[in-house]
Structure formats: structure tokens, C-alpha cells
Design a protein around this motif. Structure first.
Motif, PDB file in Angstrom:
ATOM      1  N   ARG A  52      35.157  18.922  16.077  1.00 25.88           N
ATOM      2  CA  ARG A  52      34.149  18.005  15.534  1.00 25.88           C
ATOM      3  C   ARG A  52      34.793  16.827  14.816  1.00 25.88           C
ATOM      4  O   ARG A  52      34.244  15.728  14.788  1.00 25.88           O
ATOM      5  CB  ARG A  52      33.237  18.751  14.569  1.00 25.88           C
ATOM      6  N   ASN A  55      37.661  12.769  18.121  1.00 25.19           N
ATOM      7  CA  ASN A  55      36.799  11.956  18.957  1.00 25.19           C
ATOM      8  C   ASN A  55      36.232  12.815  20.095  1.00 25.19           C
ATOM      9  O   ASN A  55      36.944  13.634  20.676  1.00 25.19           O
ATOM     10  CB  ASN A  55      37.627  10.794  19.517  1.00 25.19           C
ATOM     11  N   ALA A  56      34.966  12.621  20.430  1.00 22.21           N
ATOM     12  CA  ALA A  56      34.325  13.420  21.487  1.00 22.21           C
ATOM     13  C   ALA A  56      34.984  13.210  22.850  1.00 22.21           C
ATOM     14  O   ALA A  56      34.882  14.070  23.723  1.00 22.21           O
ATOM     15  CB  ALA A  56      32.845  13.084  21.566  1.00 22.21           C
ATOM     16  N   GLN A 127      34.468  24.343  27.888  1.00 23.98           N
ATOM     17  CA  GLN A 127      33.700  23.168  27.506  1.00 23.98           C
ATOM     18  C   GLN A 127      32.876  22.702  28.696  1.00 23.98           C
ATOM     19  O   GLN A 127      33.349  22.683  29.829  1.00 23.98           O
ATOM     20  CB  GLN A 127      34.678  22.080  27.042  1.00 23.98           C
ATOM     21  N   ASN A 130      29.153  18.442  26.027  1.00 24.31           N
ATOM     22  CA  ASN A 130      29.415  18.555  24.589  1.00 24.31           C
ATOM     23  C   ASN A 130      29.221  19.976  24.064  1.00 24.31           C
ATOM     24  O   ASN A 130      29.298  20.202  22.862  1.00 24.31           O
ATOM     25  CB  ASN A 130      28.515  17.595  23.807  1.00 24.31           C
ATOM     26  N   PHE A 167      27.685  22.889  19.711  1.00 30.52           N
ATOM     27  CA  PHE A 167      27.435  21.604  20.352  1.00 30.52           C
ATOM     28  C   PHE A 167      28.087  20.533  19.492  1.00 30.52           C
ATOM     29  O   PHE A 167      27.863  20.469  18.291  1.00 30.52           O
ATOM     30  CB  PHE A 167      25.925  21.346  20.470  1.00 30.52           C
ATOM     31  N   ILE A 168      28.915  19.719  20.122  1.00 31.62           N
ATOM     32  CA  ILE A 168      29.694  18.733  19.375  1.00 31.62           C
ATOM     33  C   ILE A 168      29.321  17.331  19.819  1.00 31.62           C
ATOM     34  O   ILE A 168      29.367  17.017  21.006  1.00 31.62           O
ATOM     35  CB  ILE A 168      31.199  18.985  19.563  1.00 31.62           C
ATOM     36  N   ASN A 169      28.947  16.495  18.867  1.00 27.30           N
ATOM     37  CA  ASN A 169      28.601  15.097  19.150  1.00 27.30           C
ATOM     38  C   ASN A 169      29.814  14.242  19.148  1.00 27.30           C
ATOM     39  O   ASN A 169      30.664  14.308  18.364  1.00 27.30           O
ATOM     40  CB  ASN A 169      27.613  14.564  18.115  1.00 27.30           C
TER      41      ASN A 169
END
Length: 169
Positions: A52, A55-56, A127, A130, A167-169
């Protein structure tokens, strides 16, 4: 008559003491198993927070199933100093290294042996866009049914797993 009463009293006392000792041993085993689950959960949450923080766009780089097999060498540029800012790729390399060090218990060493971490530990990260799934698999102390909910780690009746989905933004 008094001698028989003393023998009965001593027998009852000894039985009670042995019961208390057995209960203490059982509690200690349960405490150790709980500590292992707690460590595994903390390790899974650690890497999720590291992802998190990055950077996504670097998210796909974390996906691997071999965390904990061998400890890679430390990255050339360490991102835990004020020496300079790291790129997302450098952060990814540092995060992977530091998480693997924690998984394997290599951050606590005594006489050249790792003294922290879990036994037979494996970390797996998958993964999809996201959504990430982090699995920490380790070898428990006693035999039970195989904890295989994900194909992470070595199949065994001692395998335990902690699975964290995020869930990662």
C-alpha cells in the motif's frame, strides 16, 4: 487410622499438583501455537502495508510463490535511510528483501542461526489487478489436517496457513 488419613490426603494433594502441572504444560503449548498464528498474521499484514505504501504500478512485482526459500542479498540502495528517495522499483526490491528477512527470522541471529520467525515458512503473493492475496505457510508443532487452502508451502499434516486478502489503490 491416622496414618491412612494422611496417606489419602497426600494422594489427593499429589493428584492435584500433577493436574496443575499438566494444565500448565497444555497452556504453554496452546500459547506457542497462538504466538505462531499471531506472527504469521503480522507478517502478512506487514507486506500488505508495504504494498500500500508503494506505487500501485509496482504491485505486480510483489507476486511470487518462493518467499522464504533462500534469502537474497541486501539491495544496493537501501530505502530506510535519509540518503535519498527511492523509486517504486527500488522500494519493491527493499520491501521484498525486508519481508523475506522477517519471514525467515534472519533479523534475530544467535551463533549464526536464525532465532525468530516460523519453522519451514513460505510466503506467497498473488495479484489480480488491485486485489492481492498474501499466504504465509509454516510448519506447526503437531499433526492435524493439512491446512492447504492455497498451494503455498510444502504439503504436510503440520502445515498451517494464514491468508490475507486485500484491495490496494
Amino acid at each position: 487410622m491416622t496414618f491412612i488419613e494422611v496417606l489419602v490426603a497426600v494422594f489427593i494433594l499429589v493428584t492435584g499438583i500433577l493436574g496443575a502441572v499438566a494444565m500448565q504444560a497444555s497452556a504453554k503449548k496452546g500459547s506457542f501455537d497462538a504466538m505462531q498464528r499471531s506472527v504469521a498474521s503480522a507478517l502478512a499484514q506487514d507486506i500488505v502495508e508495504r504494498m500500500r505504501s508503494n506505487n500501485a504500478t509496482a504491485l505486480a512485482g510483489y507476486a511470487a510463490t518462493n518467499y522464504g526459500e533462500t534469502l537474497n542479498s541486501a539491495p544496493d540502495k537501501r530505502c530506510n535511510t535519509l540518503a535519498g528517495l527511492c523509486t517504486p522499483a527500488e522500494m519493491l526490491t527493499n520491501d521484498q528483501y525486508e519481508w523475506e528477512v522477517s519471514l525467515m527470522g534472519a533479523d534475530v541471529v544467535n551463533n549464526g542461526n536464525n532465532r525468530a520467525g516460523l519453522t519451514g515458512v513460505r510466503g506467497c503473493i498473488s495479484q489480480a489487478l488491485n486485489a492481492v492475496t498474501v499466504v504465509v505457510s509454516w510448519e506447526g508443532r503437531t499433526d492435524i489436517a493439512d491446512g492447504n487452502k492455497d498451494s503455498c508451502g510444502t504439503a504436510s499434516t503440520k502445515r498451517r496457513q494464514v491468508i490475507v486478502k486485500a484491495f490496494i489503490n
